[in-house]
Design a protein around this motif. Structure first.
Motif, mmCIF file in Angstrom:
data_model
loop_
_atom_site.group_PDB
_atom_site.id
_atom_site.type_symbol
_atom_site.label_atom_id
_atom_site.label_comp_id
_atom_site.label_asym_id
_atom_site.label_seq_id
_atom_site.Cartn_x
_atom_site.Cartn_y
_atom_site.Cartn_z
ATOM 1 N N ARG A 4 12.869 -11.916 -4.597
ATOM 2 C CA ARG A 4 12.739 -12.137 -6.041
ATOM 3 C C ARG A 4 11.414 -12.786 -6.414
ATOM 4 O O ARG A 4 11.078 -12.891 -7.595
ATOM 5 N N LEU A 5 10.658 -13.227 -5.424
ATOM 6 C CA LEU A 5 9.399 -13.914 -5.696
ATOM 7 C C LEU A 5 8.181 -13.043 -5.419
ATOM 8 O O LEU A 5 7.044 -13.495 -5.581
ATOM 9 N N GLY A 6 8.407 -11.814 -4.965
ATOM 10 C CA GLY A 6 7.282 -10.931 -4.664
ATOM 11 C C GLY A 6 6.466 -11.389 -3.485
ATOM 12 O O GLY A 6 5.260 -11.130 -3.419
ATOM 13 N N ALA A 7 7.132 -12.072 -2.541
ATOM 14 C CA ALA A 7 6.406 -12.609 -1.386
ATOM 15 C C ALA A 7 6.197 -11.565 -0.292
ATOM 16 O O ALA A 7 5.437 -11.803 0.644
ATOM 17 N N ILE A 8 6.888 -10.423 -0.393
ATOM 18 C CA ILE A 8 6.746 -9.370 0.614
ATOM 19 C C ILE A 8 6.062 -8.178 -0.039
ATOM 20 O O ILE A 8 6.403 -7.774 -1.152
ATOM 21 N N ARG A 9 5.101 -7.616 0.652
ATOM 22 C CA ARG A 9 4.406 -6.443 0.127
ATOM 23 C C ARG A 9 4.183 -5.434 1.261
ATOM 24 O O ARG A 9 4.213 -5.774 2.441
ATOM 25 N N ARG A 10 3.990 -4.198 0.831
ATOM 26 C CA ARG A 10 3.712 -3.131 1.788
ATOM 27 C C ARG A 10 2.194 -3.032 1.978
ATOM 28 O O ARG A 10 1.436 -2.960 1.013
ATOM 29 N N GLU A 11 1.794 -3.027 3.233
ATOM 30 C CA GLU A 11 0.369 -2.966 3.548
ATOM 31 C C GLU A 11 0.039 -1.573 4.063
ATOM 32 O O GLU A 11 0.577 -1.127 5.069
ATOM 33 N N SER A 12 -0.813 -0.862 3.358
ATOM 34 C CA SER A 12 -1.142 0.513 3.718
ATOM 35 C C SER A 12 -2.125 0.544 4.872
ATOM 36 O O SER A 12 -3.023 -0.296 4.991
ATOM 37 N N GLY A 13 -1.933 1.561 5.730
ATOM 38 C CA GLY A 13 -2.862 1.771 6.821
ATOM 39 C C GLY A 13 -4.124 2.467 6.310
ATOM 40 O O GLY A 13 -4.203 2.903 5.158
ATOM 41 N N GLN A 14 -5.119 2.595 7.147
ATOM 42 C CA GLN A 14 -6.386 3.195 6.753
ATOM 43 C C GLN A 14 -6.224 4.704 6.624
ATOM 44 O O GLN A 14 -5.645 5.365 7.476
ATOM 45 N N ARG A 15 -6.743 5.273 5.552
ATOM 46 C CA ARG A 15 -6.646 6.709 5.308
ATOM 47 C C ARG A 15 -7.635 7.452 6.193
ATOM 48 O O ARG A 15 -8.808 7.078 6.301
ATOM 49 N N GLN A 16 -7.161 8.527 6.813
ATOM 50 C CA GLN A 16 -8.015 9.339 7.667
ATOM 51 C C GLN A 16 -9.078 10.037 6.830
ATOM 52 O O GLN A 16 -8.820 10.502 5.717
ATOM 53 N N GLN A 17 -10.290 10.117 7.358
ATOM 54 C CA GLN A 17 -11.381 10.771 6.662
ATOM 55 C C GLN A 17 -11.354 12.281 6.915
ATOM 56 O O GLN A 17 -10.901 12.756 7.952
ATOM 57 N N LEU A 76 7.631 16.688 23.445
ATOM 58 C CA LEU A 76 6.235 17.084 23.288
ATOM 59 C C LEU A 76 5.624 16.579 21.981
ATOM 60 O O LEU A 76 4.507 16.043 21.965
ATOM 61 N N ALA A 77 6.344 16.748 20.878
ATOM 62 C CA ALA A 77 5.789 16.439 19.556
ATOM 63 C C ALA A 77 5.303 15.000 19.427
ATOM 64 O O ALA A 77 4.187 14.764 18.930
ATOM 65 N N PRO A 78 6.084 13.987 19.841
ATOM 66 C CA PRO A 78 5.582 12.610 19.706
ATOM 67 C C PRO A 78 4.364 12.323 20.578
ATOM 68 O O PRO A 78 3.526 11.497 20.213
ATOM 69 N N ARG A 79 4.250 12.999 21.708
ATOM 70 C CA ARG A 79 3.057 12.819 22.545
ATOM 71 C C ARG A 79 1.810 13.281 21.788
ATOM 72 O O ARG A 79 0.774 12.612 21.775
ATOM 73 N N VAL A 80 1.934 14.457 21.177
ATOM 74 C CA VAL A 80 0.794 15.001 20.444
ATOM 75 C C VAL A 80 0.476 14.135 19.229
ATOM 76 O O VAL A 80 -0.695 13.844 18.946
ATOM 77 N N ALA A 81 1.507 13.705 18.507
ATOM 78 C CA ALA A 81 1.290 12.862 17.331
ATOM 79 C C ALA A 81 0.589 11.563 17.704
ATOM 80 O O ALA A 81 -0.301 11.091 16.985
ATOM 81 N N ALA A 82 0.979 10.962 18.826
ATOM 82 C CA ALA A 82 0.355 9.708 19.257
ATOM 83 C C ALA A 82 -1.117 9.919 19.610
ATOM 84 O O ALA A 82 -1.969 9.085 19.298
ATOM 85 N N ARG A 83 -1.434 11.052 20.243
ATOM 86 C CA ARG A 83 -2.823 11.328 20.601
ATOM 87 C C ARG A 83 -3.698 11.505 19.358
ATOM 88 O O ARG A 83 -4.874 11.122 19.348
ATOM 89 N N LEU A 84 -3.137 12.109 18.315
ATOM 90 C CA LEU A 84 -3.904 12.422 17.114
ATOM 91 C C LEU A 84 -3.805 11.334 16.051
ATOM 92 O O LEU A 84 -4.392 11.472 14.986
ATOM 93 N N HIS A 85 -3.044 10.274 16.341
ATOM 94 C CA HIS A 85 -2.870 9.152 15.417
ATOM 95 C C HIS A 85 -2.364 9.627 14.053
ATOM 96 O O HIS A 85 -2.895 9.259 13.001
ATOM 97 N N THR A 86 -1.348 10.462 14.083
ATOM 98 C CA THR A 86 -0.759 10.959 12.854
ATOM 99 C C THR A 86 0.748 10.743 12.877
ATOM 100 O O THR A 86 1.302 10.253 13.869
ATOM 101 N N GLY A 87 1.416 11.097 11.790
ATOM 102 C CA GLY A 87 2.853 10.880 11.683
ATOM 103 C C GLY A 87 3.652 12.061 12.190
ATOM 104 O O GLY A 87 3.142 13.169 12.359
ATOM 105 N N LEU A 88 4.942 11.827 12.419
ATOM 106 C CA LEU A 88 5.866 12.865 12.882
ATOM 107 C C LEU A 88 7.241 12.595 12.297
ATOM 108 O O LEU A 88 7.742 11.476 12.373
#
Length: 397
Positions: free
Chosen positions: A50-63, A171-183
């Motif tokens: 109720r005090l707004g003490a928690i916020r979402r912190e965005s990660g860096q956007r890929q170029q 396989l998919a999470p391995r590839v996602a981790a290498r490319l630093h993207t979501g899955l």
């Protein structure tokens, strides 16, 4: 990657966020809230504070996101046979293509790749990447990840799709981790936000009680695994495409040896033409034998509802439903299954459904083509008495 942070100046240590967190990822330390690594950034604590003490912190956007265009499908094959989910993904990719105006590519490992390329092109691929190396006939996850990463870096797709098979899920999470993207795993719906060119990935959440739609706005490619049987395979067309070869990934001798010793994989429940599924109404674990006998005679396999898997009566590989397998057999016989919405979602692709239950008002009957009100064990015994003991070849019922 986005996360949650606590403003220590605003936090008064009331504990509301901690009591709300479903992951038990928030604790109180020194009179202030502290968020641990178990946090999944669901955001429930944002509403609780109720005090707004928690916020979402965005990660860096890929170029350079605008450089990524097109859809890449991992074409899983075993012993020269394409998994049905591969053709299902290509059919869905063609639908997504209409909103994106892009090309579709597929990457297929193994010496059979060139032979399978025309099938992939006929189902929608504009380009097929092949790697006719013997060690990739039945690739391990590390080898397959190397190959898919090569294809992604060459084609730069904005979307990459995998089947949620044993191989695809590893396989998919391995590839996602290498490319630093979501899955997003185990998707059941894929749609395009045309304005933002975002893949809207919908999957069951919280044990199948909710459907969550997930997007990946800041990283590319957008990656998802899709359960077999969710989408239609579509019909092949007479069309032309390109075939490009990729170099074989480096492979350690020990890994190579293991890869060459992999046994032929048996068909799973997702591929069965006939499924005899059992639920709590089967009465006891020993009664599952009657369902197994019927499945054997019809050339099919036994499935199970989640309560039976949770009770230890059946293996997870047999589970049908949103938290199990999505199936599309010619015939689905539901024995003692009440018909929870999660189970119905998993069997929605069945062509013909026969339901057996003692409760005439059971929800399963609303999804059935044929309804039998009665004790499923007794009905199974009667069916077995009228069927020949020899199995029906290929499940041709």
């Amino acid at each position: 990657m986005a996360g949650m942070t606590v403003d220590k100046d605003k936090c008064v240590g009331c504990g509301l966020c901690a009591s709300t967190c479903p992951q038990n990822a928030i604790s109180l330390a020194g009179g202030k809230a502290a968020i641990s690594e178990e946090c999944v950034a669901c955001g429930l604590c944002l509403d609780a504070c109720r005090l707004g003490a928690i916020r979402r912190e965005s990660g860096q956007r890929q170029q350079g996101l605008e450089q990524y265009r097109g859809i890449l499908v991992f074409a899983e094959q075993h012993q020269g046979h394409l998994e049905d989910v591969t053709l299902e993904l290509l059919c869905k990719a063609k639908e997504l293509q209409r909103d994106l105006d892009c090309k579709i590519c597929a990457v297929v490992p193994g010496r059979q790749g060139s032979h399978l390329a025309q099938t992939l092109i006929g189902h929608g691929a504009d380009t097929v990447y092949v790697c006719p190396a013997e060690e990739l006939d039945e690739p391990l996850e590390q080898q397959a990840a190397d190959l898919v990463e090569q294809a992604i870096r060459r084609f730069q797709p904005e979307i990459v799709l995998f089947g949620a098979t044993e191989l695809g899920r590893s396989l998919a999470p391995r590839v996602a981790a290498r490319l630093h993207t979501g899955l997003t795993a185990d998707c059941t719906v894929l749609e395009i936000d045309r304005e933002k060119r975002l893949l809207q990935q919908t999957r069951p959440a919280f044990g199948g009680n909710l459907m969550a739609t997930i997007v990946c706005p800041d990283h590319r490619p957008q990656m998802a695994t899709v359960r077999p049987g969710v989408f239609a395979k579509g019909e092949p067309e007479a069309r032309q495409g390109e075939v490009e070869a990729l170099p074989a990934p480096a492979c350690q001798p020990a890994i190579q040896l293991v890869a060459n010793q992999i046994a032929q994989r048996s068909a799973g429940i997702a591929d069965a033409p006939v499924i005899v599924a059992v639920g709590k109404g089967i009465g006891s674990q020993k009664n599952i034998q009657y369902a197994q006998q019927l499945a054997d005679r019809l050339g099919g396999q036994v499935g199970a509802s989640r309560p039976l898997v949770d009770a230890g009566w059946a293996q997870y590989s047999m589970q049908v439903g949103q938290t199990g397998h999505t199936v599309a057999p010619k015939l689905y016989i539901a024995c003692g299954i009440s018909g929870a919405i999660q189970h119905l979602a998993g069997m929605a692709g069945a062509q013909t459904v026969v339901a057996i239950n003692t409760d005439p008002d059971a929800p399963i009957f609303r999804a059935a083509h044929y309804a039998v009100v009665g004790d499923c064990v007794e009905v199974l015994k009667q069916l077995l008495a009228q069927l020949p003991e020899a199995p029906v070849p290929g499940g041709n019922i």
